[in-house]
Design a protein around this motif. Structure first.
Motif: not given
Length: 159
Positions: A35-48, A135-146, A148-149
């Protein structure tokens, strides 16, 4: 006390959040992915996701209250149903089927459904449209993370 649109919006958010959590397996396969170094910690996804889906539910109620006709209400329903389907598909593709490459294709549809909500809710409530932006910003970020993975770990689908 609660109107039908409020109950429906809460159910939409709770089902999506709950299903997303149940379909997300942070097991050995996921932990071993590069995973890229800029991936947030796993615990952040639930609250987000809780905040984002709560804001989107609030947007649904505001938009619904701003509708004038049955056709307008059908547009709001169609936007949320389409988003529900595309949101619900991503986690099993990525985590259950272990196919981040398929999830990357699917996230385009999810992103498009969120973008459509931003655009099409605006005539009914400007605030509703803005409440979808996180929601749009988070999905955009998630798409970039996806993406990169996928880049770091391909190919997928081999035994």
């Amino acid at each position: 006390m609660f109107s039908t649109p409020v109950i429906a919006a809460i159910a939409w958010a709770v089902i999506l959040g709950g299903a997303g959590g149940l379909l997300t397996e942070i097991g050995a396969w996921y932990k071993n992915l590069r995973k890229p170094s800029w991936q947030p910690p796993d615990w952040l996804f639930g609250p987000a996701w809780t905040i984002i889906l709560g804001l989107a539910a609030w947007a649904a109620v505001l938009a619904w209250n701003g509708t004038q006709t049955q056709g307008d209400r059908l547009i709001v329903i169609a936007l949320y149903v389409a988003n529900f389907v595309f949101h619900l598909l991503w986690s099993p593709l990525f985590f259950k089927f272990k196919r981040p490459d398929w999830a990357l294709v699917e996230v385009v549809f999810l992103w498009s459904s969120v973008f459509a909500m931003c655009v099409w809710l605006r005539p009914y409530s400007v605030l509703a449209s803005w409440l979808i932006v996180p929601y749009l910003v988070w999905v955009s970020f998630a798409a970039m993370l996806n993406a990169k993975i996928v880049q770091l770990n391909r190919p997928f689908g081999r035994a």
